[in-house]
Motif scaffolding. Structure first.
Motif, PDB file in Angstrom:
ATOM      1  N   ASP A 230      -2.498   5.288  -1.792  1.00 53.62           N
ATOM      2  CA  ASP A 230      -3.830   4.761  -2.106  1.00 53.62           C
ATOM      3  C   ASP A 230      -4.517   4.162  -0.872  1.00 53.62           C
ATOM      4  OD1 ASP A 230      -1.843   2.741  -2.138  1.00 53.62           O
ATOM      5  OD2 ASP A 230      -3.137   1.405  -3.294  1.00 53.62           O
ATOM      6  N   ALA A 231      -3.737   3.741   0.113  1.00 52.41           N
ATOM      7  CA  ALA A 231      -4.269   3.164   1.363  1.00 52.41           C
ATOM      8  C   ALA A 231      -3.361   3.640   2.496  1.00 52.41           C
ATOM      9  CB  ALA A 231      -4.305   1.641   1.271  1.00 52.41           C
TER      10      ALA A 231
ATOM     11  N   ALA B 156       0.836  -1.210   0.000  1.00 55.39           N
ATOM     12  CA  ALA B 156       0.000   0.000   0.000  1.00 55.39           C
ATOM     13  C   ALA B 156       0.864   1.251   0.000  1.00 55.39           C
ATOM     14  CB  ALA B 156      -0.901   0.003   1.231  1.00 55.39           C
TER      15      ALA B 156
ATOM     16  N   GLU C 182       2.098   0.187  -4.867  1.00 62.02           N
ATOM     17  CA  GLU C 182       2.108   1.647  -4.726  1.00 62.02           C
ATOM     18  C   GLU C 182       3.142   2.168  -3.726  1.00 62.02           C
ATOM     19  OE1 GLU C 182       0.458   4.231  -6.538  1.00 62.02           O
ATOM     20  OE2 GLU C 182       0.510   2.434  -7.782  1.00 62.02           O
TER      21      GLU C 182
ATOM     22  N   CYS D 185      -0.457   1.609   4.770  1.00 67.55           N
ATOM     23  CA  CYS D 185       0.913   1.977   4.450  1.00 67.55           C
ATOM     24  C   CYS D 185       1.659   2.420   5.708  1.00 67.55           C
ATOM     25  CB  CYS D 185       0.911   3.095   3.407  1.00 67.55           C
ATOM     26  SG  CYS D 185       2.548   3.729   3.020  1.00 67.55           S
TER      27      CYS D 185
END
Length: 121
Positions: free
Chosen positions: A15-16, A12, A44, A20
């Motif tokens: 986007d998250a 992640a 990502e 992350c």
């Protein structure tokens, strides 16, 4: 007794952000606790291998990502997935100092070793 090792794969990125941040936080806390840490940047999170990208990340009530990365680098290893780097046109010349680029074979070797715990975020 052999030192335990923690291998963390973070998929992640921005986007998250919570997932992350959790991965980087766990990695930094583990390093601070004396655990041998190998942090893998995939998907990502690959962008955080580049200078300046972590500074763009923001999550309320979370430690700054550049500080977490510095903590991991101080006592652990950060690896960028080969395929993820290639898909993003990231080369070894582009990444933060100390970040290596390696592929699935190296990841599998790390997670299959004795006394290793692997986490995926």
């Amino acid at each position: 007794m052999p030192k335990q090792k923690l291998v963390i794969k973070v998929t992640a990125g921005a986007d998250a952000p919570e997932r992350c941040s959790q991965a980087f936080t766990v990695a930094a806390v583990a390093v601070a606790s004396g655990v041998e840490v190998s942090l893998w940047l995939t998907g990502e999170s690959s962008w955080f291998a580049l200078p300046g990208r972590a500074e763009e990340f923001s999550l309320p009530h979370a430690a700054p990502l550049p500080d977490l990365i510095a903590s991991v680098q101080a006592g652990g290893r950060i690896t960028l997935c080969t395929q993820c780097a290639t898909r993003r046109d990231i080369t070894e010349q582009d990444v933060l100092e100390g970040v290596r680029i390696a592929g699935a074979q190296v990841f599998v070797q790390e997670i299959m070793a004795d006394d290793v715990q692997a986490l995926v975020y």
